[in-house]
Design an enzyme around this catalytic site. Structure first.
Site, PDB file in Angstrom:
ATOM      1  N   LEU A   1      -1.845 -11.515  16.619  1.00 43.16           N
ATOM      2  CA  LEU A   1      -0.766 -12.769  16.749  1.00 43.16           C
ATOM      3  C   LEU A   1       0.491 -12.491  16.111  1.00 43.16           C
ATOM      4  O   LEU A   1       0.515 -13.848  15.505  1.00 43.16           O
ATOM      5  CB  LEU A   1      -1.281 -13.968  18.251  1.00 43.16           C
ATOM      6  CG  LEU A   1      -1.487 -13.494  19.700  1.00 43.16           C
ATOM      7  CD1 LEU A   1      -1.926 -15.184  19.284  1.00 43.16           C
ATOM      8  CD2 LEU A   1      -1.763 -13.135  20.408  1.00 43.16           C
TER       9      LEU A   1
ATOM     10  N   GLU B   1       8.698   1.315  11.060  1.00 39.91           N
ATOM     11  CA  GLU B   1       9.706   2.274  11.442  1.00 39.91           C
ATOM     12  C   GLU B   1       8.822   3.797  11.602  1.00 39.91           C
ATOM     13  O   GLU B   1       8.843   3.698   9.986  1.00 39.91           O
ATOM     14  CB  GLU B   1      10.536   2.646  10.112  1.00 39.91           C
ATOM     15  CG  GLU B   1      11.790   3.022   9.723  1.00 39.91           C
ATOM     16  CD  GLU B   1      11.712   4.824   9.246  1.00 39.91           C
ATOM     17  OE1 GLU B   1      11.273   5.087  10.012  1.00 39.91           O
ATOM     18  OE2 GLU B   1      11.887   4.217   7.944  1.00 39.91           O
TER      19      GLU B   1
ATOM     20  N   CYS C   1      12.663  10.844   7.690  1.00 35.08           N
ATOM     21  CA  CYS C   1      11.597  10.356   9.400  1.00 35.08           C
ATOM     22  C   CYS C   1      13.420  11.027   9.727  1.00 35.08           C
ATOM     23  O   CYS C   1      13.805  11.121  11.232  1.00 35.08           O
ATOM     24  CB  CYS C   1      11.767   9.002   9.516  1.00 35.08           C
ATOM     25  SG  CYS C   1      13.179   7.733   8.832  1.00 35.08           S
TER      26      CYS C   1
ATOM     27  N   GLY D   1       3.652   7.492  10.377  1.00 34.62           N
ATOM     28  CA  GLY D   1       3.512   8.339  11.951  1.00 34.62           C
ATOM     29  C   GLY D   1       3.404   7.259  13.379  1.00 34.62           C
ATOM     30  O   GLY D   1       3.159   5.707  12.857  1.00 34.62           O
TER      31      GLY D   1
ATOM     32  N   GLY E   1      10.111   3.504  16.671  1.00 39.43           N
ATOM     33  CA  GLY E   1       9.997   1.774  15.931  1.00 39.43           C
ATOM     34  C   GLY E   1      10.113   0.639  16.634  1.00 39.43           C
ATOM     35  O   GLY E   1      10.816   0.372  17.512  1.00 39.43           O
TER      36      GLY E   1
ATOM     37  N   THR F   1       0.077   5.970  13.852  1.00 41.74           N
ATOM     38  CA  THR F   1      -0.927   5.340  13.111  1.00 41.74           C
ATOM     39  C   THR F   1       0.069   3.826  13.256  1.00 41.74           C
ATOM     40  O   THR F   1      -0.454   3.049  13.221  1.00 41.74           O
ATOM     41  CB  THR F   1      -0.491   5.182  11.444  1.00 41.74           C
ATOM     42  OG1 THR F   1      -0.884   6.604  11.521  1.00 41.74           O
ATOM     43  CG2 THR F   1      -1.026   4.514  10.763  1.00 41.74           C
TER      44      THR F   1
ATOM     45  N   GLU G   1       7.657  15.871  15.613  1.00 37.70           N
ATOM     46  CA  GLU G   1       8.332  15.854  14.452  1.00 37.70           C
ATOM     47  C   GLU G   1       7.781  17.008  13.587  1.00 37.70           C
ATOM     48  O   GLU G   1       6.455  16.846  13.702  1.00 37.70           O
ATOM     49  CB  GLU G   1       7.839  14.881  14.076  1.00 37.70           C
ATOM     50  CG  GLU G   1       8.608  13.922  13.014  1.00 37.70           C
ATOM     51  CD  GLU G   1       8.233  12.618  12.199  1.00 37.70           C
ATOM     52  OE1 GLU G   1       9.475  12.886  11.641  1.00 37.70           O
ATOM     53  OE2 GLU G   1       7.724  11.682  12.760  1.00 37.70           O
TER      54      GLU G   1
ATOM     55  N   GLY H   1       8.474   7.950  13.564  1.00 30.28           N
ATOM     56  CA  GLY H   1       9.164   9.214  13.634  1.00 30.28           C
ATOM     57  C   GLY H   1      10.425   9.618  14.270  1.00 30.28           C
ATOM     58  O   GLY H   1      10.963   8.348  14.553  1.00 30.28           O
TER      59      GLY H   1
ATOM     60  N   LYS I   1       1.030  -1.299   0.033  1.00 24.85           N
ATOM     61  CA  LYS I   1      -0.043  -0.252  -0.177  1.00 24.85           C
ATOM     62  C   LYS I   1       0.823   1.121  -0.378  1.00 24.85           C
ATOM     63  O   LYS I   1       1.298   1.408   1.018  1.00 24.85           O
ATOM     64  CB  LYS I   1      -1.380  -0.132   1.289  1.00 24.85           C
ATOM     65  CG  LYS I   1      -1.498   0.986   1.191  1.00 24.85           C
ATOM     66  CD  LYS I   1      -2.634   1.571   2.308  1.00 24.85           C
ATOM     67  CE  LYS I   1      -2.088   3.107   2.768  1.00 24.85           C
ATOM     68  NZ  LYS I   1      -1.866   3.898   1.640  1.00 24.85           N
TER      69      LYS I   1
END
Length: 494
Positions: free
Chosen positions: A248, A254, A288, A233, A462, A236, A389, A256, A175
């Site tokens: 599970l 990865e 980032c 972000g 992250g 999210t 950020e 901000g 996506k």
């Protein structure tokens, strides 16, 4: 001018999406480049089911690792051959300079090539037996994996997820960001071309543009999606982690950053000035790992920041298609307005705007999403401007008194993604690099990347790791096999 794709890749087939239309905008001019119809939740489900079937086909399931590596090498070659076209497409879609987007296209090719080499040399292990048996560990595909990427460096981010996922034997649902789907769709054409050349099912990859609310949510929640890789972000990322925990399934995130860049009193000033500017103003600050908090030793603070401001004022702001441009437009007018709102916040917090702080004037910049490179100071590290950020060409400068003061301020952040250190003292560089909370530390350089070097974030920056030899293993499940070697019966045999 490149051709702008409008069809999307669903279950191995190129066709018009059934979802909402999304205009992709040239941020340098405000002109509509193309209208792409988003995928729907039903089309995400179709892609997931087709991906699962494609994985089960013997042509892919039984492909040996060195044969999968050949496919990745072919994708790398096709990407490299199309670098100019991919570069022009990404510059039109994101506003980045052609020099940067060409480097990103070649980086994507390099990622496929490196992962192919890592796959060729990957080994499973015979583990030490502790009884009358032989034990071994093998790795198998996870299944259908979801890859969700942001708008700032789409093709490089795409390769970092697709290459190890395919190398591991999976199918991939990609996506791309709704604002910048074009180069991801173009990369998808190259990958499906390579799969088709080898007689492999093209449904191993789907490229599904659309909003996170519709496409992203459907992708993460689909029961056949067994792993998610997300770049974007932090808020999210938390939502995705929550769904992954419910299912599970593994997730790599990865997120901000608010990365410190440090100039010690013994730094090479010329080197540090160039590095600080490149670290935050390249990509128009939309990175980032941007070095957005500048810590300068108090003894050289005024002279260093004064010279920095003079040089920042001279940075050339313009369209990414102009070879002279150093700072291109921001990706979208809405994002430009978000950056401007942060600078207004900084003013309300008492910041001094040393340069920039507004959109540029003039005919060249009138319709674009431009914002001048901005340097702020006069704020404490606890201010929102120093903690949140901004994701734009905004640098906030702060002095430090000694190493303990520096480390305390640099680590006083919810983020821990990257750090830059400018010094001639190797011992001090080592000491600081080990004390700073960050997944990546650059010493007398910045924004250098290697496909062979793991990349990860700490704290709210992250979870999990991308790149490096272990990237393939992150997209696989480990299985242990025991082979009995004794003729003696087991207990209870009679």
């Amino acid at each position: 001018m490149p051709q702008f794709p409008t069809d999307i890749l669903i279950a191995g087939q190129w066709r018009r999406g059934s979802g909402e239309p999304v205009d992709t905008i040239d941020p340098a001019t405000g002109r509509v480049l193309a209208t792409v119809r988003s995928a729907t939740a039903e089309e995400v489900a179709e892609a997931a089911e087709a991906g699962a079937r494609a994985m089960a086909e013997p042509a892919w399931r039984n492909l040996l690792p060195h044969e999968r590596a050949r496919v990745l090498h072919r994708i790398a070659a096709l990407t490299e051959e199309a670098a100019d076209e991919l570069s022009a497409l990404q510059t039109a879609d994101t506003g980045k300079t052609l020099a940067e987007t060409r480097a990103l296209a070649l980086s994507a090719a390099g990622t496929f090539r490196y992962i192919a080499a890592a796959l060729e040399t990957a080994e499973d292990a015979l583990t030490p037996p502790r009884g009358a048996y032989l034990t071994m560990s093998v790795h198998e595909p996870i299944g259908v994996v979801g890859a969700i990427n942001p708008w700032n460096s789409p093709i490089a981010s795409d390769a970092q997820k697709i290459a190890p996922a395919l190398a591991a034997g999976n199918a991939v649902l990609l996506k791309p960001a709704a604002w910048t789907p074009l180069v991801s769709l173009a990369l998808g054409r190259l990958i499906t071309r390579a799969l088709d050349e080898f007689g492999l099912p093209t449904a191993l990859l789907s490229v599904l543009p659309g909003s996170g609310r519709v496409v992203g949510d459907a992708l993460v929640r689909h029961p056949l999606v067994a792993r998610v890789g997300f770049t974007g972000g932090t808020s999210t990322g938390r939502s995705i982690a929550a769904v992954a925990a419910q299912k599970l399934i593994p997730a790599s995130l990865e997120l901000g950053g608010k990365s410190p860049t440090i100039v010690r009193a013994d730094a090479d000033v010329e080197q540090a000035l160039a590095g600080v500017m490149f670290g935050v103003f390249s990509s128009s600050g939309q990175s980032c790992i941007a070095g957005s908090r500048l810590f300068v030793a108090r003894g050289i603070y005024d002279s260093f920041v004064g010279e920095l401001v003079e040089r920042v004022r001279k940075l050339r702001v313009g369209p990414g298609t102009d070879p002279a441009t150093q700072v291109g437009p921001l990706v979208h007018h809405d994002h430009r307005d978000s950056v401007a709102a942060y600078v207004d916040l900084a003013r309300s917090e008492g910041a001094r705007v040393l340069c920039g702080g507004t959109a540029p004037e003039g005919e060249l910049h009138r319709d674009g999403a431009y914002y001048l490179p901005t340097v702020l100071d006069g704020l404490p590290n606890s201010s929102r401007t120093c903690q949140e950020e901004i994701f734009g060409p905004v640098l906030v400068a702060l002095p430090f008194d000694d190493e303990d003061d520096l480390v305390r301020q640099a680590n006083d952040s919810v983020y821990g993604l990257a750090c830059g250190i400018w010094t001639r003292d190797a011992r001090a560089a080592w000491r600081l690099a080990r004390r700073i909370d960050a997944g990546t530390v650059w010493i007398n350089t910045y924004k250098q990347f290697s496909a062979a070097t793991p990349f990860s974030g700490w704290k709210e920056s992250g979870l999990g790791t991308e790149k490096g030899r272990d990237a393939i293993r992150a997209y696989q499940r480990q299985k242990s096999l025991y082979w009995g070697t004794s003729d003696a019966p087991l207990p209870w045999a009679h």
